[in-house]
Write a protein that holds these residues in place. Structure first.
Motif, PDB file in Angstrom:
ATOM      1  N   ASP A 193       3.261  78.446  37.438  1.00 45.60           N
ATOM      2  CA  ASP A 193       2.300  77.775  36.560  1.00 45.60           C
ATOM      3  C   ASP A 193       0.882  77.955  37.090  1.00 45.60           C
ATOM      4  O   ASP A 193      -0.056  78.200  36.319  1.00 45.60           O
ATOM      5  N   ALA A 194       0.725  77.817  38.408  1.00 45.84           N
ATOM      6  CA  ALA A 194      -0.596  78.009  39.007  1.00 45.84           C
ATOM      7  C   ALA A 194      -1.057  79.451  38.836  1.00 45.84           C
ATOM      8  O   ALA A 194      -2.233  79.704  38.528  1.00 45.84           O
ATOM      9  N   ALA A 195      -0.146  80.406  39.021  1.00 41.79           N
ATOM     10  CA  ALA A 195      -0.500  81.820  38.854  1.00 41.79           C
ATOM     11  C   ALA A 195      -0.938  82.096  37.423  1.00 41.79           C
ATOM     12  O   ALA A 195      -1.952  82.777  37.184  1.00 41.79           O
ATOM     13  N   ARG A 196      -0.180  81.573  36.475  1.00 40.31           N
ATOM     14  CA  ARG A 196      -0.515  81.790  35.060  1.00 40.31           C
ATOM     15  C   ARG A 196      -1.850  81.124  34.718  1.00 40.31           C
ATOM     16  O   ARG A 196      -2.659  81.684  33.964  1.00 40.31           O
ATOM     17  N   HIS A 197      -2.098  79.940  35.268  1.00 42.41           N
ATOM     18  CA  HIS A 197      -3.334  79.219  35.003  1.00 42.41           C
ATOM     19  C   HIS A 197      -4.542  80.011  35.512  1.00 42.41           C
ATOM     20  O   HIS A 197      -5.609  80.028  34.871  1.00 42.41           O
ATOM     21  N   ILE A 198      -4.381  80.690  36.644  1.00 39.52           N
ATOM     22  CA  ILE A 198      -5.469  81.491  37.207  1.00 39.52           C
ATOM     23  C   ILE A 198      -5.703  82.754  36.389  1.00 39.52           C
ATOM     24  O   ILE A 198      -6.848  83.143  36.103  1.00 39.52           O
ATOM     25  N   LEU A 199      -4.623  83.414  35.989  1.00 40.20           N
ATOM     26  CA  LEU A 199      -4.733  84.721  35.354  1.00 40.20           C
ATOM     27  C   LEU A 199      -4.937  84.670  33.847  1.00 40.20           C
ATOM     28  O   LEU A 199      -5.490  85.618  33.262  1.00 40.20           O
ATOM     29  N   GLU A 200      -4.493  83.596  33.214  1.00 36.67           N
ATOM     30  CA  GLU A 200      -4.581  83.507  31.749  1.00 36.67           C
ATOM     31  C   GLU A 200      -5.998  83.747  31.218  1.00 36.67           C
ATOM     32  O   GLU A 200      -6.184  84.546  30.284  1.00 36.67           O
ATOM     33  N   PRO A 201      -7.029  83.113  31.783  1.00 38.34           N
ATOM     34  CA  PRO A 201      -8.382  83.349  31.256  1.00 38.34           C
ATOM     35  C   PRO A 201      -8.882  84.772  31.496  1.00 38.34           C
ATOM     36  O   PRO A 201      -9.861  85.200  30.880  1.00 38.34           O
ATOM     37  N   MET A 202      -8.209  85.505  32.400  1.00 37.80           N
ATOM     38  CA  MET A 202      -8.628  86.851  32.768  1.00 37.80           C
ATOM     39  C   MET A 202      -7.736  87.926  32.147  1.00 37.80           C
ATOM     40  O   MET A 202      -7.777  89.092  32.562  1.00 37.80           O
ATOM     41  N   PRO A 234      14.217  83.344  38.715  1.00 39.43           N
ATOM     42  CA  PRO A 234      14.358  84.622  38.024  1.00 39.43           C
ATOM     43  C   PRO A 234      13.782  84.602  36.613  1.00 39.43           C
ATOM     44  O   PRO A 234      13.132  85.565  36.188  1.00 39.43           O
ATOM     45  N   GLU A 235      13.998  83.525  35.876  1.00 35.60           N
ATOM     46  CA  GLU A 235      13.495  83.454  34.506  1.00 35.60           C
ATOM     47  C   GLU A 235      11.971  83.445  34.485  1.00 35.60           C
ATOM     48  O   GLU A 235      11.342  84.060  33.619  1.00 35.60           O
ATOM     49  N   GLU A 236      11.362  82.744  35.436  1.00 40.39           N
ATOM     50  CA  GLU A 236       9.903  82.751  35.521  1.00 40.39           C
ATOM     51  C   GLU A 236       9.383  84.161  35.793  1.00 40.39           C
ATOM     52  O   GLU A 236       8.355  84.580  35.247  1.00 40.39           O
ATOM     53  N   ALA A 237      10.098  84.901  36.635  1.00 37.33           N
ATOM     54  CA  ALA A 237       9.688  86.266  36.950  1.00 37.33           C
ATOM     55  C   ALA A 237       9.794  87.163  35.732  1.00 37.33           C
ATOM     56  O   ALA A 237       8.906  87.989  35.472  1.00 37.33           O
ATOM     57  N   ARG A 238      10.879  87.032  34.969  1.00 37.51           N
ATOM     58  CA  ARG A 238      11.030  87.843  33.758  1.00 37.51           C
ATOM     59  C   ARG A 238       9.921  87.541  32.754  1.00 37.51           C
ATOM     60  O   ARG A 238       9.357  88.447  32.131  1.00 37.51           O
ATOM     61  N   THR A 239       9.628  86.250  32.582  1.00 40.08           N
ATOM     62  CA  THR A 239       8.578  85.860  31.646  1.00 40.08           C
ATOM     63  C   THR A 239       7.222  86.406  32.084  1.00 40.08           C
ATOM     64  O   THR A 239       6.459  86.943  31.270  1.00 40.08           O
ATOM     65  N   MET A 240       6.923  86.286  33.366  1.00 40.91           N
ATOM     66  CA  MET A 240       5.661  86.799  33.886  1.00 40.91           C
ATOM     67  C   MET A 240       5.587  88.318  33.733  1.00 40.91           C
ATOM     68  O   MET A 240       4.553  88.879  33.360  1.00 40.91           O
ATOM     69  N   GLY A 241       6.699  88.996  34.014  1.00 42.75           N
ATOM     70  CA  GLY A 241       6.728  90.446  33.899  1.00 42.75           C
ATOM     71  C   GLY A 241       6.474  90.910  32.479  1.00 42.75           C
ATOM     72  O   GLY A 241       5.727  91.866  32.244  1.00 42.75           O
ATOM     73  N   ALA A 242       7.106  90.248  31.511  1.00 36.68           N
ATOM     74  CA  ALA A 242       6.906  90.615  30.104  1.00 36.68           C
ATOM     75  C   ALA A 242       5.461  90.381  29.687  1.00 36.68           C
ATOM     76  O   ALA A 242       4.864  91.193  28.963  1.00 36.68           O
ATOM     77  N   TRP A 243       4.887  89.277  30.128  1.00 34.32           N
ATOM     78  CA  TRP A 243       3.497  88.964  29.807  1.00 34.32           C
ATOM     79  C   TRP A 243       2.565  90.032  30.371  1.00 34.32           C
ATOM     80  O   TRP A 243       1.654  90.509  29.694  1.00 34.32           O
ATOM     81  N   MET A 244       2.786  90.425  31.626  1.00 33.52           N
ATOM     82  CA  MET A 244       1.949  91.430  32.252  1.00 33.52           C
ATOM     83  C   MET A 244       2.055  92.774  31.535  1.00 33.52           C
ATOM     84  O   MET A 244       1.053  93.469  31.323  1.00 33.52           O
ATOM     85  N   ALA A 271      -0.592  95.749  32.222  1.00 35.07           N
ATOM     86  CA  ALA A 271      -0.557  95.763  33.684  1.00 35.07           C
ATOM     87  C   ALA A 271       0.827  96.161  34.171  1.00 35.07           C
ATOM     88  O   ALA A 271       1.829  95.949  33.479  1.00 35.07           O
ATOM     89  N   GLU A 272       0.867  96.754  35.367  1.00 32.10           N
ATOM     90  CA  GLU A 272       2.137  97.013  36.038  1.00 32.10           C
ATOM     91  C   GLU A 272       2.442  95.805  36.903  1.00 32.10           C
ATOM     92  O   GLU A 272       1.560  95.299  37.604  1.00 32.10           O
ATOM     93  N   TYR A 273       3.714  95.354  36.876  1.00 33.22           N
ATOM     94  CA  TYR A 273       4.050  94.087  37.535  1.00 33.22           C
ATOM     95  C   TYR A 273       5.185  94.264  38.533  1.00 33.22           C
ATOM     96  O   TYR A 273       6.213  94.883  38.238  1.00 33.22           O
ATOM     97  N   LEU A 274       4.971  93.709  39.722  1.00 31.38           N
ATOM     98  CA  LEU A 274       6.024  93.599  40.733  1.00 31.38           C
ATOM     99  C   LEU A 274       6.172  92.136  41.113  1.00 31.38           C
ATOM    100  O   LEU A 274       5.173  91.458  41.397  1.00 31.38           O
ATOM    101  N   ASP A 275       7.394  91.655  41.129  1.00 33.30           N
ATOM    102  CA  ASP A 275       7.650  90.326  41.671  1.00 33.30           C
ATOM    103  C   ASP A 275       8.154  90.496  43.094  1.00 33.30           C
ATOM    104  O   ASP A 275       8.757  91.529  43.426  1.00 33.30           O
ATOM    105  N   GLY A 276       7.896  89.507  43.919  1.00 34.06           N
ATOM    106  CA  GLY A 276       8.298  89.648  45.311  1.00 34.06           C
ATOM    107  C   GLY A 276       8.821  88.368  45.916  1.00 34.06           C
ATOM    108  O   GLY A 276       8.467  87.269  45.489  1.00 34.06           O
ATOM    109  N   GLY A 277       9.670  88.520  46.899  1.00 32.01           N
ATOM    110  CA  GLY A 277      10.187  87.384  47.668  1.00 32.01           C
ATOM    111  C   GLY A 277       9.957  87.638  49.143  1.00 32.01           C
ATOM    112  O   GLY A 277      10.449  88.632  49.692  1.00 32.01           O
ATOM    113  N   ILE A 278       9.187  86.774  49.784  1.00 32.86           N
ATOM    114  CA  ILE A 278       8.864  86.957  51.204  1.00 32.86           C
ATOM    115  C   ILE A 278       9.903  86.221  52.051  1.00 32.86           C
ATOM    116  O   ILE A 278       9.968  84.997  52.038  1.00 32.86           O
TER     117      ILE A 278
END
Length: 312
Positions: free
Chosen positions: A92-101, A118-128, A133-140
């Motif tokens: 949610d924080a990531a989307r809030h930062i990037l949405e206006p941009m 996983p569902e959040e990652a899929r949603t973010m990936g589709a949006w990107m 944009a090219e999108y990579l999700d990551g787990g540290i």
């Protein structure tokens, strides 16, 4: 304005380490908590032109002192680099930062190292992808102090093009593992690994609590007995994995019926004044599996009580 503004070309024209090893790409880090700050310091140490941005600008001061370019506006941070690394509290924080941009993200590579589902990652990936944009999700799989050491493992999933083009940059953070094109795979594997870790930690604290009732020091028990025993037990996991994949759980040594015949661990815990609540759930599953007629199975058979059933 940042001198790197003109370097935000389409992903297919991004940095090619093999073609031009003398030129390092620029990178922007969005989010400067403990992990984000360590990522930015690592990029700086590795020689990458690094721009940083945080909602609270004061957090960028130390990094700017180390050579980073501190963007006061998120638009400038995005424009500064073709590669954007975002590491914030949640999606949610990531989307809030990037949405206006969103109109500025076309042609960018966005690597989201924020913990989520996983569902959040899929949603973010589709949006990107819809934004170009090219999108990579990551787990540290590391704490900040382990970043840039051999012990840091970072999982990635999503755009293979983005991963291949920027693998050298990502490898500066730790050992990279690309899991596939579905953005959901990195967070799924991330959370699965954490599940295994917390299960191990639960067994550890229960074991230490038990011997502690008789004055045994946790350090002595752990180093002398527990770690060697667990290391030996871990060697059985590949065989258990084979059983799970094949569906053949025939007991080779200790059957479930034997293991669940008596709640000895629970009984001694109660006698010693230690709560058995970290052990009880797994024992109850073992009993249920025996009651269902699978007493001749190995322990791996318990997975059949919790795994998702295939759709018919």
């Amino acid at each position: 304005m940042n001198a790197n503004l003109d370097r935000s070309s389409n992903v297919n024209h991004h940095y090619d380490a093999k073609a031009n090893s003398s030129t390092l790409p620029s990178v922007t880090v969005i989010g400067l908590g403990s992990m984000g700050s360590k990522l930015a310091r690592t990029f700086l140490h590795s020689g990458y032109v690094t721009t940083v941005w945080n909602r609270t600008p004061e957090k960028a001061a130390e990094l700017v002192g180390l050579g980073a370019s501190g963007a006061t506006e998120i638009a400038d941070a995005i424009a500064a680099s073709p590669l954007l690394i975002i590491c914030v509290l949640d999606y949610d924080a990531a989307r809030h930062i990037l949405e206006p941009m969103k109109e500025k993200l076309s042609g960018k590579v966005v690597v989201n190292l924020t913990t989520g589902t996983p569902e959040e990652a899929r949603t973010m990936g589709a949006w990107m992808r819809n934004l170009g944009a090219e999108y990579l999700d990551g787990g540290i799989m590391a704490v900040p102090s382990l970043i840039a050491t051999p012990h840091a493992v970072i999982l990635y999933s999503g755009s293979m093009t983005a991963y291949e083009n920027y693998k050298q940059v990502l490898d500066s953070l730790g050992t990279s593992h690309y899991l596939g094109s579905d953005p959901a795979l990195a967070p799924l594997n991330d959370l699965a690994l954490l599940s295994g870790m917390y299960g191990m930690f639960g067994g550890f604290i229960h074991a230490v609590a038990l011997v502690g009732t008789e004055g045994v020091k946790a350090v002595d028990f752990t180093t002398t007995l527990l770690m060697p025993f667990l290391q030996a037990m871990m060697s059985t996991m590949p065989e258990m994995a084979k059983q799970i994949d094949s569906g053949d759980y025939s007991a080779k040594d200790a059957s479930l019926a034997m293991q669940a015949a008596h709640d000895t661990i629970g009984e001694v815990s109660r006698v010693q004044g230690v709560s058995p609540e970290t052990f009880t759930p797994i024992f109850e599953l073992m009993k249920r599996r025996v009651e269902d007629g699978h007493g001749g199975d190995d322990f791996a058979s318990v997975i059949e009580l919790i795994r998702k059933r295939p759709s018919s």
